[in-house]
Design an enzyme around this catalytic site. Structure first.
Site, PDB file in Angstrom:
ATOM      1  NE  ARG A  28      12.756  10.489  29.563  1.00 18.44           N
ATOM      2  CZ  ARG A  28      13.952  10.012  29.250  1.00 18.44           C
ATOM      3  NH1 ARG A  28      14.844   9.788  30.196  1.00 18.44           N
ATOM      4  NH2 ARG A  28      14.244   9.700  28.003  1.00 18.44           N
ATOM      5  NE  ARG A  75      17.518  38.006  23.762  1.00 20.67           N
ATOM      6  CZ  ARG A  75      17.968  37.517  24.910  1.00 20.67           C
ATOM      7  NH1 ARG A  75      17.146  37.366  25.927  1.00 20.67           N
ATOM      8  NH2 ARG A  75      19.228  37.180  25.056  1.00 20.67           N
ATOM      9  N   GLY A 107      12.674  38.270  31.260  1.00 22.12           N
ATOM     10  CA  GLY A 107      11.697  38.622  30.218  1.00 22.12           C
ATOM     11  C   GLY A 107      10.716  37.489  29.990  1.00 22.12           C
ATOM     12  CG  ASP A 131      22.264  37.114  32.493  1.00 20.66           C
ATOM     13  OD1 ASP A 131      23.358  36.816  31.979  1.00 20.66           O
ATOM     14  OD2 ASP A 131      21.328  37.632  31.868  1.00 20.66           O
ATOM     15  N   GLY A 174      26.213  39.074  31.603  1.00 19.45           N
ATOM     16  CA  GLY A 174      25.452  39.137  32.856  1.00 19.45           C
ATOM     17  C   GLY A 174      24.347  40.168  32.806  1.00 19.45           C
ATOM     18  N   GLY A 189      41.252  34.199  40.408  1.00 20.38           N
ATOM     19  CA  GLY A 189      42.313  34.983  41.051  1.00 20.38           C
ATOM     20  C   GLY A 189      42.573  36.307  40.351  1.00 20.38           C
ATOM     21  CB  ALA A 190      40.415  38.590  38.416  1.00 27.93           C
ATOM     22  CD  GLU A 226      26.391  41.698  28.811  1.00 30.32           C
ATOM     23  OE1 GLU A 226      26.653  41.646  27.602  1.00 30.32           O
ATOM     24  OE2 GLU A 226      25.466  41.060  29.331  1.00 30.32           O
ATOM     25  CG  LEU A 257      33.534  31.847  24.688  1.00 31.07           C
ATOM     26  CD1 LEU A 257      33.803  31.155  26.003  1.00 31.07           C
ATOM     27  CD2 LEU A 257      34.817  31.915  23.877  1.00 31.07           C
TER      28      LEU A 257
END
Ligand code: F6P
Length: 326
Positions: A28, A75, A107, A131, A174, A189-190, A226, A257
């Site tokens: 736009r 990709r 990338g 990420d 990530g 709160g982990a 990960e 997800l």
């Protein structure tokens, strides 16, 4: 410098919520300038195959609230080859595209940098990745939505963890960066976060957990970035099971997800601002920069810096989690 009358816009790499808001803003604001806009499908693949369509203002109607990317994404391996880039350049000429807007992560912006260098095509990048790993911007498009998605999931897992007195190792995306893990750990709160920037020693981790268990906690949540190399959450859960069979340990891998869903208001506004800024940057004669946001101000970050410099995690966040998880 050649006058810009026609631009192409593409999304590349992993999709991120808010990419549609960015495509909409780019389209736009370019039309507002009186320019012609082409939507390029499936990232650099579409540039190579000529999968390109003219976009009007209506092409982007009713898209700001949608996750994913209406332009689709890929990709592209072929774009990594010289032959692939020759084909891409031929289509740029064929469609009369004077400049490209690339929405994607590391990338994708590296691809833009190569194209700009080899064929002197003005390129502007928008940081589109969950990420948040691009240097020079406080936030990337999609990061806030993914963060909120993760926190919502962890809150739910907390319910069942508490009911069963279990320890959960939850794996978060990530790539090589721990922003999603660290911040979702604080927000949910982990008890601990294991991030690539600060490899937590397993013994230290155990200390955290048993300290929590000894006090009032009857469940624990550990968020793990990960890591295909280290095995991520599975690896830590396995060690915990072996060394502490008395604990009931479970693993959840949140997976893709985290990439879907309707973008938050923050991501929609960020993407809209960045999309408009991309066209203004071209108008100002800026070339080969990524649009970033710093202290709520739009900034231009040269591709070389955005891609090459590692974005550091804020050490204060590690301290905050440590203090609050006692
Ligand atoms: O870069 C975004 C991201 O979701 C990373 O967090 C993750 O490592 C990767 O993409 C997954 O890629 P794919 O969807 O190709 O499996």
């Amino acid at each position: 410098m050649k006058e810009i009358k026609t631009i192409g816009v593409l999304t590349s790499g992993g999709d991120a919520p808010g990419m549609n808001a960015a495509i909409r803003a780019v389209t736009r604001s370019a039309i507002f300038e009186g320019w012609k806009v082409y939507g390029i499908y499936r990232g650099y693949e579409g540039l190579i195959n000529g999968d390109i369509k003219e976009f009007t203002s209506e092409s982007v109607s009713n898209t700001i609230q949608r996750g994913g990317t209406i332009l689709k994404t890929a990709r592209s391996q072929e774009f990594m080859t010289e032959d692939g880039r020759v084909k891409a350049y031929e289509n740029i000429k064929k469609f009369g595209i004077d400049a490209l807007i690339i929405i994607g992560g590391n990338g994708s912006l590296s691809g833009a940098q190569i194209l700009a260098k080899e064929y002197d095509i003005p390129c502007i990048g928008l940081p589109g990745t969950i990420d948040n790993d691009l240097y020079g911007t406080d936030s990337t498009i999609g990061y806030d939505t993914a963060l909120n998605t993760i926190v919502e999931c962890v809150d739910k897992i907390r319910d069942t963890a508490t009911s069963h007195d279990r320890i959960f190792f939850i794996e978060v995306m990530g790539r090589d960066a721990g922003f999603l893990t660290q911040n979702s750990a604080i927000a949910a709160g982990a008890e601990a976060a294991i991030i690539p920037e600060d490899k937590t020693d397993i013994d230290q981790l155990e200390q955290f957990i048993s300290r929590g268990f000894r006090k009032s906690k009857n469940s624990s949540i550990v968020l793990v970035s990960e890591s295909p190399k280290d095995g991520g959450a599975m690896h830590y859960a396995e060690r915990m099971r072996n060394e502490h069979p008395e604990y009931d340990v479970r693993v959840t891998i949140l997976g893709h997800l985290q990439r879907g869903g309707t973008p938050t208001a923050y991501d929609r506004i960020l993407a809209s601002r960045m999309g408009v800024a991309a066209i203004e940057a071209l108008n100002e004669g800026q070339r080969n920069v990524m649009i970033g946001i710093k202290n709520d101000q739009i900034v231009y970050v040269p591709f070389s810096r955005a891609i090459k410099i590692d974005k550091p995690i804020d050490r204060e966040l590690i301290h905050v989690l440590g203090v609050l998880s006692i």
